[in-house]
Design a protein around this motif. Structure first.
Motif, PDB file in Angstrom:
ATOM      1  N   GLN A 145       0.828  -1.205   0.000  1.00 30.58           N
ATOM      2  CA  GLN A 145       0.000   0.000   0.000  1.00 30.58           C
ATOM      3  C   GLN A 145       0.866   1.261   0.000  1.00 30.58           C
ATOM      4  O   GLN A 145       0.547   2.245  -0.663  1.00 30.58           O
ATOM      5  CB  GLN A 145      -0.932  -0.010   1.218  1.00 30.58           C
ATOM      6  N   ASN A 146       1.944   1.226   0.741  1.00 30.17           N
ATOM      7  CA  ASN A 146       2.895   2.336   0.721  1.00 30.17           C
ATOM      8  C   ASN A 146       3.984   2.000  -0.285  1.00 30.17           C
ATOM      9  O   ASN A 146       4.873   1.199  -0.015  1.00 30.17           O
ATOM     10  CB  ASN A 146       3.496   2.544   2.108  1.00 30.17           C
ATOM     11  N   ALA A 147       3.918   2.575  -1.477  1.00 29.74           N
ATOM     12  CA  ALA A 147       4.813   2.190  -2.566  1.00 29.74           C
ATOM     13  C   ALA A 147       6.161   2.884  -2.512  1.00 29.74           C
ATOM     14  O   ALA A 147       7.006   2.651  -3.384  1.00 29.74           O
ATOM     15  CB  ALA A 147       4.152   2.489  -3.911  1.00 29.74           C
ATOM     16  N   SER A 148       6.397   3.715  -1.515  1.00 34.41           N
ATOM     17  CA  SER A 148       7.644   4.460  -1.449  1.00 34.41           C
ATOM     18  C   SER A 148       8.683   3.810  -0.555  1.00 34.41           C
ATOM     19  O   SER A 148       9.882   3.927  -0.807  1.00 34.41           O
ATOM     20  CB  SER A 148       7.381   5.887  -0.961  1.00 34.41           C
ATOM     21  N   THR A 149       8.261   3.118   0.487  1.00 36.88           N
ATOM     22  CA  THR A 149       9.197   2.518   1.431  1.00 36.88           C
ATOM     23  C   THR A 149       8.573   1.283   2.061  1.00 36.88           C
ATOM     24  O   THR A 149       7.343   1.175   2.154  1.00 36.88           O
ATOM     25  CB  THR A 149       9.599   3.530   2.522  1.00 36.88           C
ATOM     26  N   LEU A 150       9.427   0.366   2.489  1.00 32.15           N
ATOM     27  CA  LEU A 150       8.935  -0.873   3.099  1.00 32.15           C
ATOM     28  C   LEU A 150       8.437  -0.663   4.520  1.00 32.15           C
ATOM     29  O   LEU A 150       7.553  -1.393   4.987  1.00 32.15           O
ATOM     30  CB  LEU A 150      10.051  -1.925   3.100  1.00 32.15           C
ATOM     31  N   PHE A 151       9.002   0.317   5.213  1.00 34.44           N
ATOM     32  CA  PHE A 151       8.665   0.517   6.621  1.00 34.44           C
ATOM     33  C   PHE A 151       8.121   1.934   6.818  1.00 34.44           C
ATOM     34  O   PHE A 151       8.695   2.904   6.309  1.00 34.44           O
ATOM     35  CB  PHE A 151       9.892   0.284   7.499  1.00 34.44           C
ATOM     36  N   PRO A 152       7.009   2.059   7.519  1.00 32.23           N
ATOM     37  CA  PRO A 152       6.200   0.973   8.095  1.00 32.23           C
ATOM     38  C   PRO A 152       5.362   0.272   7.028  1.00 32.23           C
ATOM     39  O   PRO A 152       4.799   0.939   6.152  1.00 32.23           O
ATOM     40  CB  PRO A 152       5.323   1.698   9.103  1.00 32.23           C
ATOM     41  N   PHE A 153       5.279  -1.039   7.109  1.00 29.42           N
ATOM     42  CA  PHE A 153       4.521  -1.817   6.139  1.00 29.42           C
ATOM     43  C   PHE A 153       3.031  -1.733   6.465  1.00 29.42           C
ATOM     44  O   PHE A 153       2.608  -2.048   7.583  1.00 29.42           O
ATOM     45  CB  PHE A 153       4.989  -3.267   6.153  1.00 29.42           C
ATOM     46  N   GLU A 154       2.226  -1.316   5.492  1.00 28.71           N
ATOM     47  CA  GLU A 154       0.808  -1.051   5.723  1.00 28.71           C
ATOM     48  C   GLU A 154      -0.119  -2.081   5.098  1.00 28.71           C
ATOM     49  O   GLU A 154      -1.331  -1.910   5.125  1.00 28.71           O
ATOM     50  CB  GLU A 154       0.458   0.341   5.198  1.00 28.71           C
ATOM     51  N   GLY A 155       0.438  -3.138   4.500  1.00 31.76           N
ATOM     52  CA  GLY A 155      -0.416  -4.169   3.924  1.00 31.76           C
ATOM     53  C   GLY A 155      -0.249  -4.287   2.418  1.00 31.76           C
ATOM     54  O   GLY A 155       0.494  -3.527   1.782  1.00 31.76           O
ATOM     55  N   PHE A 156      -0.963  -5.295   1.856  1.00 31.11           N
ATOM     56  CA  PHE A 156      -0.867  -5.577   0.429  1.00 31.11           C
ATOM     57  C   PHE A 156      -2.064  -4.995  -0.319  1.00 31.11           C
ATOM     58  O   PHE A 156      -3.160  -4.850   0.237  1.00 31.11           O
ATOM     59  CB  PHE A 156      -0.822  -7.094   0.199  1.00 31.11           C
ATOM     60  N   THR A 157      -1.811  -4.700  -1.608  1.00 34.93           N
ATOM     61  CA  THR A 157      -2.874  -4.195  -2.471  1.00 34.93           C
ATOM     62  C   THR A 157      -2.500  -4.433  -3.927  1.00 34.93           C
ATOM     63  O   THR A 157      -1.305  -4.522  -4.264  1.00 34.93           O
ATOM     64  CB  THR A 157      -3.113  -2.697  -2.237  1.00 34.93           C
ATOM     65  N   LEU A 158      -3.520  -4.534  -4.776  1.00 33.93           N
ATOM     66  CA  LEU A 158      -3.300  -4.650  -6.225  1.00 33.93           C
ATOM     67  C   LEU A 158      -3.753  -3.378  -6.955  1.00 33.93           C
ATOM     68  O   LEU A 158      -3.846  -3.381  -8.189  1.00 33.93           O
ATOM     69  CB  LEU A 158      -4.061  -5.860  -6.776  1.00 33.93           C
ATOM     70  N   GLN A 159      -4.009  -2.336  -6.192  1.00 34.80           N
ATOM     71  CA  GLN A 159      -4.470  -1.086  -6.808  1.00 34.80           C
ATOM     72  C   GLN A 159      -3.413  -0.469  -7.720  1.00 34.80           C
ATOM     73  O   GLN A 159      -3.751   0.166  -8.724  1.00 34.80           O
ATOM     74  CB  GLN A 159      -4.863  -0.089  -5.713  1.00 34.80           C
TER      75      GLN A 159
END
Length: 297
Positions: free
Chosen positions: A56-70
């Protein structure tokens, strides 16, 4: 006596440490370690990119906010990006086809014929692969604009655009086909062709039934290399594309404007597609045996 015993023990320890088996063991472990580090260095960036493409946050891995296919949905619904992808596939296919035809013909000339300035022909054949992309791109742009575009009737074809991009990538892909196919032809047993002709086969039938099946993996490998080099090229395309957008130039614009989600998604998609193509080519097309030939031959 004590000193001699200690010296003998030290020499024995040194010999044991540097014996053949110990050296082989340490060398093997060192090579495994280097190979592992190289794999980590090469694969971690790709893994991070693929993970960010579904995060969901495509800029950085942390904090990881979950998966999405948007991000994938937004990427494949972008008409400009899809047009650039289609242009890249189209240009790569046409350019690789031209490079393959010319490269196969040139390979037969190098492997089967003697003619003046043959070493120079071979050198100039691989030159586009060695010349820096910036130099080749600028040189071809000047060539198209100042010379070819001034030719009556056909000059409009050489205005920077689809035709100039195809010609540039054909020139760029030509050395890959030339090197691969000519290497295969140098190891080709011409007695097979002689046997076919002795049995009554004509030149075309001999080529179709004997020569082509043996060199086909090399031709396929050359086409694949030329296609991939055209598809992923940015520098040469940047100079000769004109107003036409291809995927690499479109992705460069996305980097400038900070469109990270779409860039991650399209990059991950390309990695998956190329990996599948290479896997199919290596297993079904026997591409790995393009030079020396496999045991089935």
């Amino acid at each position: 006596m004590g000193t001699k015993t200690e010296n003998t023990a030290d020499v024995t320890t040194v010999e044991r440490f540097f014996d053949h088996r110990t050296r082989e063991r340490w060398l093997r472990r060192g090579l495994y370690g280097i190979a592992g580090l190289l794999l980590v260095f090469l694969w971690i960036p790709l893994a991070v990119m693929v993970l960010l493409s579904v995060a969901q946050n495509a800029s950085t891995l942390f904090p990881f906010e979950g998966f999405t296919l948007q991000h994938y949905a937004a990427t494949f619904s972008d008409p400009g990006l899809m047009m650039a992808l289609f242009n890249s596939v189209q240009v790569a296919t046409v350019a690789a086809s031209i490079a393959t035809v010319l490269g196969v013909l040139a390979s037969f000339a190098l492997a089967r014929r003697e003619f003046p300035l043959k070493p120079a022909f071979r050198t100039f054949g691989i030159l586009p692969m060695i010349v820096p992309g910036v130099v080749l791109g600028i040189a071809l742009l000047i060539y198209f604009r100042t010379l070819l575009s001034s030719i009556p009737i056909v000059g409009d074809l050489f205005i920077p655009g689809f035709a100039t991009l195809v010609l540039t990538h054909s020139v760029y892909g030509f050395p890959f086909v030339l090197l691969i196919v000519s290497a295969r032809l140098y190891t080709f047993d011409e007695q097979l062709e002689e046997a076919a002709r002795d049995l009554g086969a004509g030149p075309l039938e001999t080529f179709r039934e004997v020569t082509l099946p043996i060199i086909a993996p090399a031709v396929g490998a050359g086409f694949l290399f030329a296609w991939i080099r055209s598809f992923e090229d940015f520098i040469r395309a940047f100079f000769v594309k004109g107003t036409m957008d291809v995927l690499t130039t479109a992705m460069f614009s996305m980097i400038k404007y900070g469109a990270a989600p779409k860039m991650n998604a399209i990059s991950a998609f390309i990695v998956f597609v190329i990996a599948i193509i290479l896997a199919v080519a290596m297993n079904l097309g026997n591409v790995t045996d393009y030079v020396a030939g496999g045991p089935d031959e």
